[in-house]
Design a protein around this motif. Sequence first.
Motif, PDB file in Angstrom:
ATOM      1  N   TRP A   1      12.085  65.494 -10.340  1.00  0.00           N
ATOM      2  CA  TRP A   1      10.835  66.254 -10.389  1.00  0.00           C
ATOM      3  C   TRP A   1      11.048  67.454 -11.304  1.00  0.00           C
ATOM      4  N   ARG A   2      10.174  67.602 -12.292  1.00  0.00           N
ATOM      5  CA  ARG A   2      10.198  68.786 -13.154  1.00  0.00           C
ATOM      6  C   ARG A   2       9.385  69.901 -12.494  1.00  0.00           C
ATOM      7  N   THR A   3       9.634  71.118 -12.917  1.00  0.00           N
ATOM      8  CA  THR A   3       8.900  72.262 -12.375  1.00  0.00           C
ATOM      9  C   THR A   3       7.395  72.074 -12.526  1.00  0.00           C
ATOM     10  N   SER A   4       6.967  71.615 -13.687  1.00  0.00           N
ATOM     11  CA  SER A   4       5.534  71.430 -13.928  1.00  0.00           C
ATOM     12  C   SER A   4       4.930  70.378 -12.989  1.00  0.00           C
ATOM     13  N   SER A   5       5.675  69.317 -12.696  1.00  0.00           N
ATOM     14  CA  SER A   5       5.150  68.291 -11.784  1.00  0.00           C
ATOM     15  C   SER A   5       5.152  68.778 -10.341  1.00  0.00           C
ATOM     16  N   ILE A   6       6.062  69.678 -10.010  1.00  0.00           N
ATOM     17  CA  ILE A   6       6.072  70.272  -8.664  1.00  0.00           C
ATOM     18  C   ILE A   6       4.807  71.109  -8.475  1.00  0.00           C
ATOM     19  N   ILE A   7       4.444  71.863  -9.491  1.00  0.00           N
ATOM     20  CA  ILE A   7       3.231  72.682  -9.412  1.00  0.00           C
ATOM     21  C   ILE A   7       2.001  71.787  -9.275  1.00  0.00           C
ATOM     22  N   LEU A   8       1.966  70.675  -9.993  1.00  0.00           N
ATOM     23  CA  LEU A   8       0.865  69.723  -9.837  1.00  0.00           C
ATOM     24  C   LEU A   8       0.828  69.189  -8.402  1.00  0.00           C
ATOM     25  N   LYS A   9       1.981  68.930  -7.824  1.00  0.00           N
ATOM     26  CA  LYS A   9       2.050  68.444  -6.439  1.00  0.00           C
ATOM     27  C   LYS A   9       1.484  69.490  -5.473  1.00  0.00           C
ATOM     28  N   PHE A  10       1.747  70.782  -5.733  1.00  0.00           N
ATOM     29  CA  PHE A  10       1.167  71.840  -4.899  1.00  0.00           C
ATOM     30  C   PHE A  10      -0.358  71.768  -4.947  1.00  0.00           C
ATOM     31  N   PHE A  11      -0.906  71.491  -6.131  1.00  0.00           N
ATOM     32  CA  PHE A  11      -2.359  71.340  -6.276  1.00  0.00           C
ATOM     33  C   PHE A  11      -2.838  70.131  -5.477  1.00  0.00           C
ATOM     34  N   GLU A  12      -2.132  69.019  -5.634  1.00  0.00           N
ATOM     35  CA  GLU A  12      -2.505  67.782  -4.944  1.00  0.00           C
ATOM     36  C   GLU A  12      -2.537  67.974  -3.431  1.00  0.00           C
ATOM     37  N   LEU A  13      -1.614  68.782  -2.911  1.00  0.00           N
ATOM     38  CA  LEU A  13      -1.556  69.044  -1.474  1.00  0.00           C
ATOM     39  C   LEU A  13      -2.567  70.096  -1.016  1.00  0.00           C
ATOM     40  N   GLY A  14      -3.272  70.708  -1.971  1.00  0.00           N
ATOM     41  CA  GLY A  14      -4.253  71.728  -1.623  1.00  0.00           C
ATOM     42  C   GLY A  14      -3.664  73.102  -1.395  1.00  0.00           C
ATOM     43  N   GLU A  15      -2.428  73.295  -1.790  1.00  0.00           N
ATOM     44  CA  GLU A  15      -1.769  74.592  -1.613  1.00  0.00           C
ATOM     45  C   GLU A  15      -2.198  75.603  -2.673  1.00  0.00           C
TER      46      GLU A  15
ATOM     47  N   THR B   1       4.999  71.272 -23.838  1.00  0.00           N
ATOM     48  CA  THR B   1       4.141  71.024 -24.996  1.00  0.00           C
ATOM     49  C   THR B   1       2.677  71.126 -24.582  1.00  0.00           C
ATOM     50  N   ALA B   2       1.813  71.300 -25.581  1.00  0.00           N
ATOM     51  CA  ALA B   2       0.373  71.346 -25.316  1.00  0.00           C
ATOM     52  C   ALA B   2      -0.099  70.027 -24.704  1.00  0.00           C
ATOM     53  N   GLU B   3       0.527  68.920 -25.131  1.00  0.00           N
ATOM     54  CA  GLU B   3       0.154  67.600 -24.593  1.00  0.00           C
ATOM     55  C   GLU B   3       0.477  67.504 -23.105  1.00  0.00           C
ATOM     56  N   VAL B   4       1.641  68.008 -22.709  1.00  0.00           N
ATOM     57  CA  VAL B   4       2.027  67.981 -21.290  1.00  0.00           C
ATOM     58  C   VAL B   4       1.099  68.877 -20.483  1.00  0.00           C
ATOM     59  N   TYR B   5       0.798  70.035 -21.017  1.00  0.00           N
ATOM     60  CA  TYR B   5      -0.126  70.964 -20.352  1.00  0.00           C
ATOM     61  C   TYR B   5      -1.477  70.278 -20.098  1.00  0.00           C
ATOM     62  N   GLU B   6      -2.017  69.644 -21.130  1.00  0.00           N
ATOM     63  CA  GLU B   6      -3.299  68.952 -21.000  1.00  0.00           C
ATOM     64  C   GLU B   6      -3.208  67.737 -20.070  1.00  0.00           C
ATOM     65  N   LEU B   7      -2.083  67.035 -20.099  1.00  0.00           N
ATOM     66  CA  LEU B   7      -1.877  65.896 -19.211  1.00  0.00           C
ATOM     67  C   LEU B   7      -1.908  66.333 -17.751  1.00  0.00           C
ATOM     68  N   ILE B   8      -1.233  67.426 -17.441  1.00  0.00           N
ATOM     69  CA  ILE B   8      -1.208  67.939 -16.068  1.00  0.00           C
ATOM     70  C   ILE B   8      -2.613  68.359 -15.630  1.00  0.00           C
ATOM     71  N   LEU B   9      -3.309  69.087 -16.498  1.00  0.00           N
ATOM     72  CA  LEU B   9      -4.677  69.495 -16.141  1.00  0.00           C
ATOM     73  C   LEU B   9      -5.597  68.297 -15.993  1.00  0.00           C
ATOM     74  N   GLY B  10      -5.400  67.260 -16.833  1.00  0.00           N
ATOM     75  CA  GLY B  10      -6.189  66.036 -16.709  1.00  0.00           C
ATOM     76  C   GLY B  10      -5.952  65.338 -15.387  1.00  0.00           C
ATOM     77  N   LYS B  11      -4.684  65.257 -14.987  1.00  0.00           N
ATOM     78  CA  LYS B  11      -4.364  64.645 -13.685  1.00  0.00           C
ATOM     79  C   LYS B  11      -4.987  65.451 -12.556  1.00  0.00           C
TER      80      LYS B  11
ATOM     81  N   GLU C   1      -8.618  64.643 -12.301  1.00  0.00           N
ATOM     82  CA  GLU C   1      -8.785  63.340 -11.656  1.00  0.00           C
ATOM     83  C   GLU C   1      -8.625  63.464 -10.147  1.00  0.00           C
ATOM     84  N   LEU C   2      -7.619  64.208  -9.716  1.00  0.00           N
ATOM     85  CA  LEU C   2      -7.370  64.389  -8.285  1.00  0.00           C
ATOM     86  C   LEU C   2      -8.520  65.134  -7.626  1.00  0.00           C
ATOM     87  N   LYS C   3      -9.077  66.083  -8.362  1.00  0.00           N
ATOM     88  CA  LYS C   3     -10.178  66.898  -7.848  1.00  0.00           C
ATOM     89  C   LYS C   3     -11.431  66.040  -7.663  1.00  0.00           C
ATOM     90  N   GLY C   4     -11.522  65.012  -8.537  1.00  0.00           N
ATOM     91  CA  GLY C   4     -12.600  64.041  -8.455  1.00  0.00           C
ATOM     92  C   GLY C   4     -13.918  64.634  -8.668  1.00  0.00           C
TER      93      GLY C   4
END
Length: 167
Positions: A116-130, A151-161, A164-167
């Motif tokens: 798990w990268r730091t950026s994906s951990i932060i996305l997981k916090f979002f997914e859990l509603g934290e 990278t800007a691409e990774v930043y945008e990928l995380i926000l895109g995910k 999607e999760l927010k629906g």
Amino acid sequence: MEAISNSTPLIYLAKVSNLNLLKKLFNEIIVPEEVYEEVVVKGEERGEPEVSLISDLFEEGFIRKEKARRPKRGLRGLHEAEGKAIDLCEEEGIDHILVDDKEAFKLAKLLGLEPWRTSSIILKFFELGEIDYRKLRRALQDLSNAGYFMTAEVYELILGKARELKG
């Protein structure tokens, strides 16, 4: 669930004030002695402000250090602490490893671990509603401002995910 961590996820999660949220994902974080030395001992010597947050989690027992029993991995491009973190995963039978280094991440995947990268951990916090979407964006921006390479691409990928999760 337990995880082994390398230095950078602990440092950067502390820098963006999300370190305590690791308790929502894991029961315990284990680090090799080399990571403790790098993050706490050397961090205190340099006067790094995030060290107190990390030290608090050691004191309360959420993060603990462990000595890896295997000799240092002799792989080019892998720092000693990263090799020891991967070794600890194998020795302790723990699949989750928090690691940002590209080579260590690839090796962990190759060995069947779940890195798990730091950026994906932060996305997981979002997914859990934290954290909400605004705090997710702020945390990613703060990571970048603190020197975390994304990278800007990774930043945008995380926000895109996240969208999607927010629906």
